[in-house]
Write a protein that holds these residues in place. Sequence first.
Motif, PDB file in Angstrom:
ATOM      1  N   THR A  49      -3.523 -13.028   0.722  1.00 30.31           N
ATOM      2  CA  THR A  49      -4.453 -11.918   0.521  1.00 30.31           C
ATOM      3  C   THR A  49      -3.836 -10.626   1.023  1.00 30.31           C
ATOM      4  O   THR A  49      -3.328 -10.557   2.151  1.00 30.31           O
ATOM      5  CB  THR A  49      -5.780 -12.176   1.254  1.00 30.31           C
ATOM      6  OG1 THR A  49      -6.359 -13.384   0.756  1.00 30.31           O
ATOM      7  CG2 THR A  49      -6.756 -11.029   1.043  1.00 30.31           C
ATOM      8  N   VAL A  50      -3.880  -9.594   0.187  1.00 25.00           N
ATOM      9  CA  VAL A  50      -3.364  -8.277   0.538  1.00 25.00           C
ATOM     10  C   VAL A  50      -4.544  -7.359   0.820  1.00 25.00           C
ATOM     11  O   VAL A  50      -5.396  -7.137  -0.057  1.00 25.00           O
ATOM     12  CB  VAL A  50      -2.502  -7.684  -0.597  1.00 25.00           C
ATOM     13  CG1 VAL A  50      -1.957  -6.322  -0.183  1.00 25.00           C
ATOM     14  CG2 VAL A  50      -1.371  -8.638  -0.960  1.00 25.00           C
ATOM     15  N   ARG A  51      -4.581  -6.830   2.046  1.00 27.61           N
ATOM     16  CA  ARG A  51      -5.654  -5.915   2.438  1.00 27.61           C
ATOM     17  C   ARG A  51      -5.069  -4.564   2.812  1.00 27.61           C
ATOM     18  O   ARG A  51      -3.985  -4.482   3.403  1.00 27.61           O
ATOM     19  CB  ARG A  51      -6.453  -6.480   3.612  1.00 27.61           C
ATOM     20  CG  ARG A  51      -7.304  -7.688   3.259  1.00 27.61           C
ATOM     21  CD  ARG A  51      -8.199  -8.088   4.441  1.00 27.61           C
ATOM     22  NE  ARG A  51      -9.147  -9.152   4.084  1.00 27.61           N
ATOM     23  CZ  ARG A  51      -8.891 -10.437   4.132  1.00 27.61           C
ATOM     24  NH1 ARG A  51      -7.692 -10.848   4.553  1.00 27.61           N
ATOM     25  NH2 ARG A  51      -9.793 -11.325   3.791  1.00 27.61           N
ATOM     26  N   LEU A  52      -5.821  -3.532   2.489  1.00 23.36           N
ATOM     27  CA  LEU A  52      -5.392  -2.154   2.753  1.00 23.36           C
ATOM     28  C   LEU A  52      -6.495  -1.422   3.490  1.00 23.36           C
ATOM     29  O   LEU A  52      -7.664  -1.466   3.090  1.00 23.36           O
ATOM     30  CB  LEU A  52      -5.076  -1.446   1.434  1.00 23.36           C
ATOM     31  CG  LEU A  52      -4.842   0.062   1.479  1.00 23.36           C
ATOM     32  CD1 LEU A  52      -3.525   0.375   2.194  1.00 23.36           C
ATOM     33  CD2 LEU A  52      -4.861   0.657   0.076  1.00 23.36           C
ATOM     34  N   THR A  53      -6.117  -0.738   4.573  1.00 24.27           N
ATOM     35  CA  THR A  53      -7.075   0.076   5.316  1.00 24.27           C
ATOM     36  C   THR A  53      -6.480   1.470   5.518  1.00 24.27           C
ATOM     37  O   THR A  53      -5.286   1.603   5.815  1.00 24.27           O
ATOM     38  CB  THR A  53      -7.385  -0.529   6.695  1.00 24.27           C
ATOM     39  OG1 THR A  53      -7.788  -1.886   6.549  1.00 24.27           O
ATOM     40  CG2 THR A  53      -8.491   0.241   7.403  1.00 24.27           C
ATOM     41  N   SER A  54      -7.301   2.483   5.349  1.00 27.51           N
ATOM     42  CA  SER A  54      -6.865   3.857   5.600  1.00 27.51           C
ATOM     43  C   SER A  54      -8.039   4.647   6.162  1.00 27.51           C
ATOM     44  O   SER A  54      -9.166   4.522   5.672  1.00 27.51           O
ATOM     45  CB  SER A  54      -6.355   4.509   4.314  1.00 27.51           C
ATOM     46  OG  SER A  54      -6.015   5.860   4.546  1.00 27.51           O
ATOM     47  N   GLU A  55      -7.761   5.456   7.166  1.00 27.16           N
ATOM     48  CA  GLU A  55      -8.824   6.260   7.769  1.00 27.16           C
ATOM     49  C   GLU A  55      -9.086   7.521   6.943  1.00 27.16           C
ATOM     50  O   GLU A  55     -10.180   7.726   6.431  1.00 27.16           O
ATOM     51  CB  GLU A  55      -8.451   6.617   9.218  1.00 27.16           C
ATOM     52  CG  GLU A  55      -8.261   5.409  10.119  1.00 27.16           C
ATOM     53  CD  GLU A  55      -9.510   4.557  10.212  1.00 27.16           C
ATOM     54  OE1 GLU A  55     -10.633   5.110  10.150  1.00 27.16           O
ATOM     55  OE2 GLU A  55      -9.366   3.320  10.352  1.00 27.16           O
ATOM     56  N   THR A  56      -8.077   8.369   6.797  1.00 23.45           N
ATOM     57  CA  THR A  56      -8.266   9.630   6.071  1.00 23.45           C
ATOM     58  C   THR A  56      -7.228   9.860   4.970  1.00 23.45           C
ATOM     59  O   THR A  56      -7.451  10.685   4.089  1.00 23.45           O
ATOM     60  CB  THR A  56      -8.220  10.827   7.049  1.00 23.45           C
ATOM     61  OG1 THR A  56      -6.936  10.860   7.693  1.00 23.45           O
ATOM     62  CG2 THR A  56      -9.319  10.721   8.094  1.00 23.45           C
ATOM     63  N   THR A  57      -6.112   9.150   5.040  1.00 24.64           N
ATOM     64  CA  THR A  57      -5.027   9.389   4.081  1.00 24.64           C
ATOM     65  C   THR A  57      -5.344   8.769   2.712  1.00 24.64           C
ATOM     66  O   THR A  57      -5.596   7.567   2.628  1.00 24.64           O
ATOM     67  CB  THR A  57      -3.714   8.791   4.604  1.00 24.64           C
ATOM     68  OG1 THR A  57      -3.383   9.411   5.852  1.00 24.64           O
ATOM     69  CG2 THR A  57      -2.582   9.020   3.614  1.00 24.64           C
ATOM     70  N   PRO A  58      -5.341   9.549   1.630  1.00 23.71           N
ATOM     71  CA  PRO A  58      -5.523   8.975   0.292  1.00 23.71           C
ATOM     72  C   PRO A  58      -4.284   8.159  -0.104  1.00 23.71           C
ATOM     73  O   PRO A  58      -3.157   8.649  -0.023  1.00 23.71           O
ATOM     74  CB  PRO A  58      -5.683  10.206  -0.608  1.00 23.71           C
ATOM     75  CG  PRO A  58      -6.002  11.342   0.323  1.00 23.71           C
ATOM     76  CD  PRO A  58      -5.277  11.023   1.593  1.00 23.71           C
ATOM     77  N   VAL A  59      -4.493   6.924  -0.545  1.00 23.06           N
ATOM     78  CA  VAL A  59      -3.393   6.022  -0.882  1.00 23.06           C
ATOM     79  C   VAL A  59      -3.329   5.848  -2.398  1.00 23.06           C
ATOM     80  O   VAL A  59      -4.340   5.620  -3.055  1.00 23.06           O
ATOM     81  CB  VAL A  59      -3.564   4.655  -0.202  1.00 23.06           C
ATOM     82  CG1 VAL A  59      -2.366   3.749  -0.521  1.00 23.06           C
ATOM     83  CG2 VAL A  59      -3.712   4.827   1.303  1.00 23.06           C
ATOM     84  N   ARG A  60      -2.109   5.933  -2.927  1.00 23.94           N
ATOM     85  CA  ARG A  60      -1.923   5.777  -4.370  1.00 23.94           C
ATOM     86  C   ARG A  60      -1.515   4.355  -4.759  1.00 23.94           C
ATOM     87  O   ARG A  60      -2.102   3.756  -5.632  1.00 23.94           O
ATOM     88  CB  ARG A  60      -0.881   6.773  -4.877  1.00 23.94           C
ATOM     89  CG  ARG A  60      -1.348   8.218  -4.809  1.00 23.94           C
ATOM     90  CD  ARG A  60      -0.417   9.143  -5.576  1.00 23.94           C
ATOM     91  NE  ARG A  60      -0.932  10.497  -5.612  1.00 23.94           N
ATOM     92  CZ  ARG A  60      -0.385  11.491  -6.293  1.00 23.94           C
ATOM     93  NH1 ARG A  60       0.728  11.278  -6.998  1.00 23.94           N
ATOM     94  NH2 ARG A  60      -0.928  12.696  -6.275  1.00 23.94           N
ATOM     95  N   TRP A  61      -0.455   3.843  -4.142  1.00 20.95           N
ATOM     96  CA  TRP A  61      -0.019   2.509  -4.532  1.00 20.95           C
ATOM     97  C   TRP A  61       0.815   1.841  -3.453  1.00 20.95           C
ATOM     98  O   TRP A  61       1.317   2.499  -2.542  1.00 20.95           O
ATOM     99  CB  TRP A  61       0.755   2.529  -5.855  1.00 20.95           C
ATOM    100  CG  TRP A  61       1.881   3.527  -5.999  1.00 20.95           C
ATOM    101  CD1 TRP A  61       1.834   4.737  -6.618  1.00 20.95           C
ATOM    102  CD2 TRP A  61       3.234   3.385  -5.524  1.00 20.95           C
ATOM    103  NE1 TRP A  61       3.054   5.358  -6.573  1.00 20.95           N
ATOM    104  CE2 TRP A  61       3.939   4.552  -5.924  1.00 20.95           C
ATOM    105  CE3 TRP A  61       3.935   2.398  -4.835  1.00 20.95           C
ATOM    106  CZ2 TRP A  61       5.284   4.759  -5.626  1.00 20.95           C
ATOM    107  CZ3 TRP A  61       5.278   2.589  -4.530  1.00 20.95           C
ATOM    108  CH2 TRP A  61       5.937   3.759  -4.933  1.00 20.95           C
ATOM    109  N   LEU A  62       0.917   0.515  -3.598  1.00 13.09           N
ATOM    110  CA  LEU A  62       1.756  -0.317  -2.737  1.00 13.09           C
ATOM    111  C   LEU A  62       2.739  -1.072  -3.616  1.00 13.09           C
ATOM    112  O   LEU A  62       2.438  -1.413  -4.756  1.00 13.09           O
ATOM    113  CB  LEU A  62       0.926  -1.354  -1.978  1.00 13.09           C
ATOM    114  CG  LEU A  62      -0.330  -0.913  -1.233  1.00 13.09           C
ATOM    115  CD1 LEU A  62      -1.062  -2.149  -0.720  1.00 13.09           C
ATOM    116  CD2 LEU A  62       0.054   0.006  -0.091  1.00 13.09           C
ATOM    117  N   LYS A  63       3.904  -1.351  -3.064  1.00 14.74           N
ATOM    118  CA  LYS A  63       4.871  -2.201  -3.753  1.00 14.74           C
ATOM    119  C   LYS A  63       5.395  -3.223  -2.761  1.00 14.74           C
ATOM    120  O   LYS A  63       5.974  -2.859  -1.727  1.00 14.74           O
ATOM    121  CB  LYS A  63       6.023  -1.366  -4.327  1.00 14.74           C
ATOM    122  CG  LYS A  63       6.956  -2.170  -5.217  1.00 14.74           C
ATOM    123  CD  LYS A  63       8.026  -1.281  -5.864  1.00 14.74           C
ATOM    124  CE  LYS A  63       9.102  -0.901  -4.881  1.00 14.74           C
ATOM    125  NZ  LYS A  63      10.278  -0.269  -5.539  1.00 14.74           N
TER     126      LYS A  63
END
Length: 544
Positions: A49-63
């Motif tokens: 499982t891939v999880r992503l958390t961000s407080e304020t930074t806008p995220v576009r993509w992961l590789k």
Amino acid sequence: MIRTMEHLGSPSYLTLCTDNETAEIPSPGRLASFKDVRVECHPETGLLTVRLTSETTPVRWLKLRWEASWPDNVRFLGDAWERGYGDFEWRGTSANRFMPWYFCAAGAQYIFCCGVKVRPSAMCFWQTDTAGITLFLDVRCGGNGVKLNGRTLKAAEIAAVRMEDCTSFEAASAFCGILCSDPVFPKYPVYGSNNWYYAYGDSSEEEILADCDYLLGLTRGVSNKPYMVIDDCWQEHHRLDEYNGGPWTKGNKKFPDMKRLAKKLTEKGVRPGIWIRFLLNESEDIPGEWRISHNGCLDPSNPDALNYILEDVKRICEWGYTLIKHDFSTFDLFGRWGFGMNPLITENGWHFYDETLTSAEVVKLLYKKIYEICEKYDTLVLGCNTIGHLGAGYMHINRTGDDTSGKCWERTRRMGINSLAFRLPQHRKFYEVDADCVGIDGPIDWKFNRQWAELLSDSGTPLFISARPGLLSKSEIEELCRIMHNASTQSHHLIPCDWEETDCPEKWEDKENKIYRNYNWYEASGIRFSTDTARSQPYLSIIE
């Protein structure tokens, strides 16, 4: 068949892109951080499982990158963003080829399948080369980075399976079953008529009723009632060859009473179905903030816009239509057809109304709400120009290829047969696969349309015909009657035997029912083609 669940483990490399910068993190392990962004790769019950958390930074993509090696002479098969455009095929290693959602790798001793489970919260594609495997997860909101505001996003669940003692088709089908544990299906075999591929938008209530009589003649004595699907032509603002959107509150002068028409069809003995394009609507009472900025279509991430769409769904159900074919939603959301999503589904620089949702979450929201309304009325959902991997569990049937034709056999050969063969592993694993209609409008030789109709019928998938009455001879009508009766039961299940060797399989078999077919799909003059190539190919670009 021997199945062995594989574990990709922690990635060997992570690339993270925000609205402002890109970070590359070697050996990230299970948890990697960059400023206020965290990425977690955690093994759970055979999945990663891939999880992503961000407080304020806008995220576009992961590789995510894993080291891997492949057996000699390995061949790869991938899926597509939405419909197929005649471009499915097994192919050798090509590092710049990208494969949305999942891929299968066939070697001499085993088949390795790897993909994300259906309904992820990211737009995902895979890339393979001789040194490894890469998974790209697009988590943008439209064309801008998603603003999670501290929320943890379950971006994707990755499954990897090694299959032995089976064919590549059996492996692909079994793997699709692993990727989707909660599909929804019709309660009866779906088949019938759709008027598009001879009317092409120019029709009337009288013609629909005549089509209904023609269909009933072809299916006389069948206990399972066929569908009569009214395609684009009925809506209030319909303008031939110009506009095929809403409002969807009533019919036009050729369709004076849509509720009454549904009743007439039911009384004649067919099931009424209808086509609709929910997101394109020129009604003047729709506020501007309900619309997507780059094209003016309705934005389902806006609660008021979504409720407006759902009122249209409810109205159609209450009119008495028991199948809704909703179309164009991928193009209307993202401004691109699948063949132009190379590899991202939309351009940068815009966002949906709710900037805290990823594009995948917006799509899922729309599909789920449409399905929930239809479920209350026992109405089937048939998606067209929909993203099947996000719609599995929210639609009963998915149109899995670009349009066939009633005028040009080459379009049917290229789009229909290719889509049926290579999306068939998804049939009754994700939903029921609809490879589109048999268009009977005169220009196409009956010997080709007969083969196409026969194959659809014997594949056990939904068969819809678009037949202009009066064209077929008595013997041809008898052949079509036999095919339609067979389609009413879907008791045969032909699968392609030569799909690793060609993109247009000719050898099909149903071992259980001892049916073996060899088809000839090519006209005597060869394929008909345009010298102006308009379709893009699914390859990653080179950085200049």
